[in-house]
Motif scaffolding. Structure first.
Motif, PDB file in Angstrom:
ATOM      1  N   ILE A 353       0.822  -1.202   0.000  1.00  0.00           N
ATOM      2  CA  ILE A 353       0.000   0.000   0.000  1.00  0.00           C
ATOM      3  C   ILE A 353       0.863   1.262   0.000  1.00  0.00           C
ATOM      4  N   GLY A 354       2.111   1.135   0.436  1.00  0.00           N
ATOM      5  CA  GLY A 354       3.016   2.274   0.477  1.00  0.00           C
ATOM      6  C   GLY A 354       3.933   2.383  -0.723  1.00  0.00           C
ATOM      7  N   ALA A 355       3.611   1.684  -1.828  1.00  0.00           N
ATOM      8  CA  ALA A 355       4.483   1.709  -3.009  1.00  0.00           C
ATOM      9  C   ALA A 355       4.680   3.127  -3.523  1.00  0.00           C
ATOM     10  N   SER A 356       3.621   3.913  -3.553  1.00  0.00           N
ATOM     11  CA  SER A 356       3.743   5.283  -4.064  1.00  0.00           C
ATOM     12  C   SER A 356       4.640   6.127  -3.169  1.00  0.00           C
ATOM     13  N   LEU A 357       4.586   5.891  -1.857  1.00  0.00           N
ATOM     14  CA  LEU A 357       5.456   6.624  -0.936  1.00  0.00           C
ATOM     15  C   LEU A 357       6.921   6.246  -1.162  1.00  0.00           C
ATOM     16  N   ALA A 358       7.210   4.952  -1.292  1.00  0.00           N
ATOM     17  CA  ALA A 358       8.587   4.507  -1.531  1.00  0.00           C
ATOM     18  C   ALA A 358       9.115   5.101  -2.823  1.00  0.00           C
ATOM     19  N   ARG A 359       8.313   5.070  -3.873  1.00  0.00           N
ATOM     20  CA  ARG A 359       8.748   5.640  -5.149  1.00  0.00           C
ATOM     21  C   ARG A 359       8.993   7.138  -5.018  1.00  0.00           C
ATOM     22  N   THR A 360       8.137   7.829  -4.271  1.00  0.00           N
ATOM     23  CA  THR A 360       8.306   9.268  -4.073  1.00  0.00           C
ATOM     24  C   THR A 360       9.642   9.572  -3.407  1.00  0.00           C
ATOM     25  N   GLU A 361       9.976   8.828  -2.356  1.00  0.00           N
ATOM     26  CA  GLU A 361      11.236   9.058  -1.647  1.00  0.00           C
ATOM     27  C   GLU A 361      12.437   8.723  -2.521  1.00  0.00           C
ATOM     28  N   LEU A 362      12.406   7.554  -3.169  1.00  0.00           N
ATOM     29  CA  LEU A 362      13.544   7.144  -3.985  1.00  0.00           C
ATOM     30  C   LEU A 362      13.743   8.078  -5.172  1.00  0.00           C
ATOM     31  N   ARG A 363      12.646   8.529  -5.766  1.00  0.00           N
ATOM     32  CA  ARG A 363      12.745   9.459  -6.893  1.00  0.00           C
ATOM     33  C   ARG A 363      13.418  10.756  -6.453  1.00  0.00           C
ATOM     34  N   ALA A 364      13.006  11.287  -5.310  1.00  0.00           N
ATOM     35  CA  ALA A 364      13.588  12.539  -4.824  1.00  0.00           C
ATOM     36  C   ALA A 364      15.061  12.365  -4.492  1.00  0.00           C
ATOM     37  N   VAL A 365      15.414  11.243  -3.856  1.00  0.00           N
ATOM     38  CA  VAL A 365      16.806  11.002  -3.455  1.00  0.00           C
ATOM     39  C   VAL A 365      17.727  10.922  -4.661  1.00  0.00           C
ATOM     40  N   PHE A 366      17.421  10.044  -5.615  1.00  0.00           N
ATOM     41  CA  PHE A 366      18.381   9.775  -6.683  1.00  0.00           C
ATOM     42  C   PHE A 366      18.393  10.851  -7.762  1.00  0.00           C
ATOM     43  N   ALA A 367      17.251  11.494  -8.006  1.00  0.00           N
ATOM     44  CA  ALA A 367      17.269  12.620  -8.944  1.00  0.00           C
ATOM     45  C   ALA A 367      18.062  13.781  -8.355  1.00  0.00           C
ATOM     46  N   THR A 368      17.929  14.018  -7.059  1.00  0.00           N
ATOM     47  CA  THR A 368      18.657  15.113  -6.410  1.00  0.00           C
ATOM     48  C   THR A 368      20.157  14.838  -6.377  1.00  0.00           C
ATOM     49  N   LEU A 369      20.540  13.612  -6.018  1.00  0.00           N
ATOM     50  CA  LEU A 369      21.961  13.271  -6.013  1.00  0.00           C
ATOM     51  C   LEU A 369      22.568  13.422  -7.411  1.00  0.00           C
ATOM     52  N   ALA A 370      21.832  12.988  -8.432  1.00  0.00           N
ATOM     53  CA  ALA A 370      22.348  13.082  -9.801  1.00  0.00           C
ATOM     54  C   ALA A 370      22.545  14.534 -10.221  1.00  0.00           C
ATOM     55  N   ARG A 371      21.648  15.407  -9.819  1.00  0.00           N
ATOM     56  CA  ARG A 371      21.745  16.825 -10.207  1.00  0.00           C
ATOM     57  C   ARG A 371      22.813  17.570  -9.403  1.00  0.00           C
TER      58      ARG A 371
END
Length: 403
Positions: A353-371
């Motif tokens: 049920i928390g898949a969208s939350l996990a994706r939200t966190e991981l997306r923010a982490v790795f996109a930010t690190l890459a930039r």
């Protein structure tokens, strides 16, 4: 079958943190449902092939409860996902109620509102990591301590409604409950229950826009929804929303930084590649060396074996998601692969049920690190990392990086 006599002991030795034990490939080929001994010393069936894992995740003949809980096999000495949970007679109805109660908290609308908060947190943690890098004599900082560890607990505390001042205590309880520390792990769970009871009382007096308030309201409307069930839900949310995400941030970082071509591709196009990168992290980055615990509610014939009512099964998500019959070059971290449909979030009625939350966190982490840190690199070799072998979700105690 030779395996039946041997009942190999979990966990199996693995070459390094990013690879599974070669024995899993043998089991997928020769005995996809094999008898093993759990780390707690009890008998269980280990399910390793994708087809059986996916089918069992949606099969109502298997559940988290046990017809005779006192006789159930235990998976570990941790205090979460260690043995049966819930009531055998009402498990399906309780699961339906849980989904109904929690679905609004993880709706697409609430996740969109939460994304700004998550991004703000990530930026703040990365700021502090950069400041630590500037003052470090050798330029090495710990990404685990600065980002992977604090972020998920801050997010889950916001979602649950835990005061900011209590986050450190909350994080400590989470870590202790998932450790293989035996009595201390169970003491931490009792302490967590007392803490949640006090927090719920506070929400009755001063409601908020959070999950605990939602559960308190549900209790007021449904007398059968008791204190123990509320605590069980909160333990599950804490474990799934904190411990597993900590692990996946760490493993995702390792997969990307040990596949330099994939890291550079993400740096070159973070917006275009981030979603595929996150799905590949979810495929290969299942936490820990064990899997999801289920109990048979009936006698079942499957994959050439007879599973008896009450038998324990460990569904190896890690092994299923590396099944070469489903994923080409399955051990390779490759966001460009065409095969999707991993079971990193479960399957069917038990899809996380928390898949969208996990994706939200991981997306923010790795996109930010890459930039912000395009030159990010590991400061040590894989074999030098301090791996948590005394913890249900595994992972590392520290993740030294530089740039």
């Amino acid at each position: 079958m030779t395996l039946a006599a041997e009942r190999p002991q979990l966990p199996f030795a693995r070459p390094n943190l990013l690879e599974l034990a070669p024995f899993y490939e043998v089991l997928r080929r020769e005995a996809p449902i094999a008898p093993v001994t759990t780390p707690a010393g009890d008998p269980a069936w280990l399910v390793t092939r994708f087809a059986e894992v996916r089918d069992l995740l949606g099969d109502k003949r298997f559940g988290r409860s046990h017809p005779e809980p006192e006789r159930a096999s235990r998976i570990s000495t941790a205090a979460v996902q260690d043995g049966p949970t819930g009531d055998y007679e009402s498990e399906e109805a309780d699961h339906t109620r849980m989904r109904r109660l929690l679905t609004p908290a993880f709706s697409a609308k609430r996740m969109r509102l939460l994304f700004g908060h998550v991004q703000e947190l990530v930026d703040g943690y990365v700021d502090r990591m950069i400041a630590a890098h500037e003052s470090a004599p050798d330029g090495v900082v710990d990404l685990h301590a600065h980002l992977a560890f604090p972020l998920p607990v801050a997010v889950i505390c916001r979602l649950l409604g835990v005061p900011e001042a209590d986050r450190e205590h909350f994080r400590s309880l989470s870590d202790r409950m998932a450790s293989f520390s035996g009595q201390d792990a169970h003491d931490a769970r009792e302490e967590f229950g007392r803490y949640m009871a006090g927090l719920a009382e506070g929400k009755r007096a001063e409601p908020g826009e959070d999950v605990i308030t939602d559960l308190v309201r549900a209790q007021a409307e449904d007398a059968s929804f008791g204190y123990l069930e509320m605590v069980r839900l909160c333990v599950g949310l804490l474990f799934a929303g904190h411990e597993t995400t900590v692990n996946r941030i760490g493993l995702g970082t390792l997969f990307l930084l040990t596949r330099r071509d994939q890291w550079e591709a993400l740096v070159a196009d973070p917006d275009g590649r981030i979603d595929a990168v996150i799905e590949e992290i979810m495929r290969l980055g299942a936490p820990g060396d064990l899997g999801l615990l289920r109990y048979a509610h009936d006698d079942v014939e499957m994959a050439g074996v007879t599973i008896r009512r009450g038998d324990a099964l460990i569904l190896s998500i890690n092994s299923a998601n590396r099944d070469a019959a489903v994923f080409a070059d399955a051990e390779t971290f490759d966001p460009d692969r065409v095969e999707r449909g991993h079971v990193g979030f479960g399957h069917g009625a038990h899809f996380c049920i928390g898949a969208s939350l996990a994706r939200t966190e991981l997306r923010a982490v790795f996109a930010t690190l890459a930039r912000r840190l395009p030159e990010l690199r590991l400061a040590v070799g894989l074999d030098e990392l301090d791996v948590r072998t005394d913890h249900l979700t595994g992972g590392v105690r520290s993740l030294p990086v530089a740039w």
